[in-house]
Design a protein around this motif. Structure first.
Motif, short mmCIF file in Angstrom:
data_model
loop_
_atom_site.label_atom_id
_atom_site.label_comp_id
_atom_site.label_asym_id
_atom_site.label_seq_id
_atom_site.Cartn_x
_atom_site.Cartn_y
_atom_site.Cartn_z
N ARG A 1 1.00 -1.03 -0.06
CA ARG A 1 -0.12 0.18 0.13
C ARG A 1 0.81 1.32 -0.03
N PHE A 2 0.73 2.01 -1.06
CA PHE A 2 1.80 3.13 -1.43
C PHE A 2 1.12 4.33 -1.51
N LYS A 3 1.65 5.49 -1.00
CA LYS A 3 1.14 6.82 -1.03
C LYS A 3 1.42 7.21 -2.52
N CYS B 1 13.35 -8.07 -7.75
CA CYS B 1 12.46 -7.02 -8.31
C CYS B 1 12.06 -6.42 -6.94
N LEU B 2 12.47 -5.19 -6.73
CA LEU B 2 11.90 -4.42 -5.37
C LEU B 2 10.90 -3.27 -5.80
N VAL B 3 9.77 -3.27 -5.32
CA VAL B 3 8.76 -2.50 -5.47
C VAL B 3 8.95 -1.63 -4.41
N ILE B 4 8.97 -0.05 -4.66
CA ILE B 4 9.42 0.66 -3.63
C ILE B 4 8.59 2.04 -3.65
N GLY B 5 8.10 2.37 -2.48
CA GLY B 5 7.33 3.58 -2.40
C GLY B 5 6.98 4.01 -0.97
N TYR B 6 6.27 5.15 -0.75
CA TYR B 6 6.35 5.52 0.76
C TYR B 6 5.05 4.83 1.25
N PRO B 7 5.05 4.20 2.35
CA PRO B 7 4.12 3.23 2.70
C PRO B 7 2.65 4.04 3.04
N ASN C 1 0.74 0.56 -7.64
CA ASN C 1 0.87 1.79 -8.07
C ASN C 1 2.10 2.53 -7.46
N ALA C 2 3.19 1.70 -6.99
CA ALA C 2 4.18 2.18 -6.47
C ALA C 2 5.00 3.18 -7.61
N PRO C 3 5.67 3.89 -7.05
CA PRO C 3 6.53 5.06 -7.98
C PRO C 3 7.65 4.45 -8.60
N LEU C 4 8.42 3.50 -7.86
CA LEU C 4 9.68 3.21 -8.21
C LEU C 4 9.82 1.50 -8.37
N VAL C 5 10.74 1.03 -9.12
CA VAL C 5 11.03 -0.51 -8.97
C VAL C 5 12.67 -0.53 -9.11
N GLY D 1 8.71 1.77 1.93
CA GLY D 1 8.52 0.33 2.05
C GLY D 1 8.69 -0.33 0.71
N THR D 2 8.69 -1.66 0.71
CA THR D 2 9.03 -2.44 -0.45
C THR D 2 8.41 -3.91 -0.19
N PHE D 3 8.16 -4.64 -1.41
CA PHE D 3 8.12 -5.98 -1.35
C PHE D 3 8.64 -6.56 -2.45
N TYR D 4 9.31 -7.79 -2.43
CA TYR D 4 9.99 -8.53 -3.57
C TYR D 4 8.84 -8.96 -4.61
#
Length: 273
Positions: free
Chosen positions: A90-92, A249-255, A185-189, A217-220
């Motif tokens: 869940r990302f902002k 593959c790290l999906v990254i964003g602000y939680p 909808n994360a902004p970065l991978v 935050g991230t998830f694989y």
């Protein structure tokens, strides 16, 4: 090359004792490095008490003197930090600052590698993330359809994934913003590649720790790795020659979620000998 400044060297022999490949010796009372056998690990740079060792192979600006206050992490705090991490999905709607991205990559770059091969590379996807999403959803849909069309006792366990991938594709096509169940909808991978899986895995783990330390935050994303396998369109977009080199593959964003506590786990399976 790694070199010893003879004007600084005090012949303490610390570099000789610590060299993993034993290519340093005393000659006329000064340490001398045989660069032909050197693995360029940098132990000699790190251990020299008088900063007599340097290299022109890497940037010496990377070298930071040890200071207890800024280099020490309390063991219990570190353990709690590890226990508290969660896979975030869940990302902002907020982009990630460039300096934070660079710190995540630095955490990977300074992770140890077997034989100091430093064979880990990184692909940062933000501007082309929507293009990557489309290709990933299409790939998983095709793989799902192929599984259902060729079910065998050996592939029966993949049936639920096949249905999930096809459903996710259809939902995404209907509303990409509301139904992004692959990247959320994360902004970065950030993709980690390496011909040596253990090296890429170690780097990924340290990068995840940095992600959390930065308040991100991230998830694989294992489904994406499956989508990329043997998919030339995805590999071409990423510039990867061999899909087997794609490690994580790290999906990254602000939680957009706040966890309040750690969670329980199974007892550790330990054999004491």
């Amino acid at each position: 090359m790694f070199n010893v400044d003879k004007n600084k060297c005090i012949a303490c022999t610390q570099c000789i004792k610590d060299c993993p490949v034993h290519v340093i010796a005393l000659e006329e009372g000064k340490a001398v490095i045989n660069n032909d056998g050197c693995m360029k690990c940098g132990h000699c740079v790190a251990i020299c008490p008088v900063e007599a060792v340097s290299t022109d192979t890497y940037k010496m600006d990377d070298v930071v003197p040890y200071e207890k206050d800024t280099f020490t992490i309390e063991a219990d705090h570190l353990l709690n930090f590890i226990k508290f991490r969660r896979s975030v999905r869940r990302f902002k709607n907020k982009s990630i600052e460039q300096d934070k991205i660079l710190k995540i990559l630095e955490a990977g770059r300074f992770t140890q590698t077997a034989r100091n091969s430093q064979d880990v590379s990184y692909i940062v996807v933000s501007e082309k993330l929507n293009d990557l999403k489309v290709l990933a959803y299409e790939s998983l849909k095709q793989k799902g359809e192929a599984i259902l069309a060729n079910l065998t006792p050996e592939t029966e366990h993949l049936k639920r994934y096949a249905h999930l991938w096809i459903h996710s594709y259809n939902a995404y096509k209907q509303d990409p913003l509301q139904n992004d169940r692959l990247f959320f909808n994360a902004p970065l991978v950030v993709l980690v590649t390496s011909p040596t899986p253990i090296n890429g895995g170690l780097a990924s783990t340290n990068m995840e720790l940095m992600v959390n330390a930065l308040g991100l935050g991230t998830f694989y994303n294992g489904f994406f790795l499956h989508a990329a396998q043997d998919n030339q369109a995805i590999l071409n977009l990423l510039g990867i020659q061999d899909s087997k080199e794609l490690i994580s593959c790290l999906v990254i964003g602000y939680p957009d979620v706040n966890y309040k506590r750690t969670v329980p786990r199974q007892e550790a399976k330990v054999t004491w000998l």
